[in-house]
Design a protein around this motif. Structure first.
Motif: not given
Ligand code: F42
Length: 329
Positions: A35, A62, A94, A96-97, A108, A110-111, A113, A160-164, A177-178
């Motif tokens: 991590t 990871g 990914g 990040g947090d 944080w 435009k994650p 892009d 990734a967790q979120g849809q986008n 990595l989900v």
């Molecule tokens: N985070 C860490 O900091 N360290 C780690 O070691 C770590 C390990 C890890 C392992 C697996 C894993 O799945 C996640 C892990 N994480 C770790 C967490 C990871 O960094 C993320 O915090 C976590 O995956 C959640 O992110 P997410 O996939 O939900 O994506 C975020 C950005 C989100 O909100 N996504 C949404 C989506 O639908 O995917 C919206 C994203 C979006 O469309 N944003 C717009 C854009 O342009 O990017 C902007 C939207 C706006 O309103 O401005």
């Protein structure tokens, strides 16, 4: 084809982690994921140390992120791990947090892009050629790594967790990595990963299940070790996740209010439904059953993570002898 990885937190000394990763390698695990959080030990330094003490296991962040580290720095860091490990590096990255970035004063923005462009730059730089990059987020006039030319380009896995983010992972990743343990979560994730792939070949895409895992010969021991980790997952998950798994919100409230009274109250409020939704937990045979379900939902890499079991060394042995070797048969 299913592979097995293992996750370790970067919260213990390098020599201890190297021992655990070498032991995992001996027991048939193929990937070690470390991590990345700025306040823990530096994950790339750890991976480099571990690389020098292992021979075949693939070594990945990871996951790292493109906010506390820049794209060009990441390109150099992963190429260094790749050089020391003789081609075994894997880049997990990914978004990040948010809570951490807020406290550090990092915006944080435009994650999606930012990940897309960072991965693009990192991949281009691994070729050793001079690059320039004019993206929506990154604007690099000229950059070039002075080493690593001709080496393999490390595969990229998107956390990734979120849809986008899942769609982006499907589009640009070699894998994802989900962070989930239940087949329903993977049915949801794999659909989005495939959508992102948009018709291109998905057969080699590696869908990693980054799971909370607890195995022991005796189920009760495994459950006891899993409950504290599951209590934290419950406390940190949005309500939509509980709805998806049909978990009673009164039970969720009991865990959350338990944390206010004392950790033991939170742990004792964890229900069987929560264990089922948020962990792989039980005897080796029970864990194997859940692994089969995950593979049925499209998972191709099983990545046991914290706590592993009541005794980590014993758990790694059980994973190797009772799960991986049986799976291979
Ligand atoms: N985070 C860490 O900091 N360290 C780690 O070691 C770590 C390990 C890890 C392992 C697996 C894993 O799945 C996640 C892990 N994480 C770790 C967490 C990871 O960094 C993320 O915090 C976590 O995956 C959640 O992110 P997410 O996939 O939900 O994506 C975020 C950005 C989100 O909100 N996504 C949404 C989506 O639908 O995917 C919206 C994203 C979006 O469309 N944003 C717009 C854009 O342009 O990017 C902007 C939207 C706006 O309103 O401005």
């Amino acid at each position: 084809m299913v592979s097995f990885g293992i996750e370790f937190l970067a919260n213990e000394p390098a020599h201890k982690l190297a021992e655990l990763v070498a032991f995992s390698e001996e027991n048939g695990l193929e990937y070690a994921w470390i991590t990345d959080h700025y306040n823990n030990r530096d994950s790339f330094s750890l991976l480099t140390y571990i690389a020098a003490r292992t021979t075949s296991i693939k070594l990945g962040t990871g996951v790292t992120n493109p906010y506390t580290r820049t794209a060009v720095q990441l390109a150099s860091a992963i190429a260094t791990v790749n050089e020391v490990s003789q081609g075994r590096a894997v880049l997990g990255i990914g978004p990040g947090d948010k809570v951490t970035f807020d406290s550090l004063g990092i915006a944080w923005e435009k994650p999606v892009d930012t990940i897309r462009e960072t991965v693009d730059v990192i991949r281009q730089m691994q070729t050793g050629k001079k690059i320039s990059y004019n993206g929506k987020i990154l604007n690099i006039k000229s950059a070039k790594l002075n080493f690593g030319k001709g080496a393999n380009i490390p595969p990229v896995y998107i956390g990734a967790q979120g849809q986008n983010m899942l769609k982006l992972a499907g589009e640009i990743g070699d894998g994802a990595l989900v962070n989930a343990s239940h087949p329903d979560d993977f049915k949801f994730a794999v659909k989005l990963l495939k959508e992102g792939r948009n018709g291109r070949d998905f057969s080699k895409f590696d869908v990693g299940a980054y799971t909370s895992f607890s195995v022991a010969e005796n189920r009760d021991d495994a459950v006891k070790a899993a409950k504290p980790v599951v209590a934290f997952i419950v406390a940190g998950s949005p309500d939509s996740v509980f709805e998806r798994h049909g978990i009673d919100m009164n039970d969720v409230a009991a865990v959350r209010s338990g944390f206010k009274k004392g950790f033991a109250d939170a742990v004792s409020a964890v229900t069987d439904e929560m264990l089922d939704a948020f962990s792989i937990c039980g005897t080796p045979a029970e864990c194997m059953g859940r692994i089969e379900e995950l593979v049925g939902a499209g998972v191709t890499q099983i990545i046991p993570g914290s706590p592993l079991g009541p005794d980590r060394v014993r758990a790694i042995k059980l994973i190797g002898k009772e799960i991986i070797s049986r799976w291979r048969k």
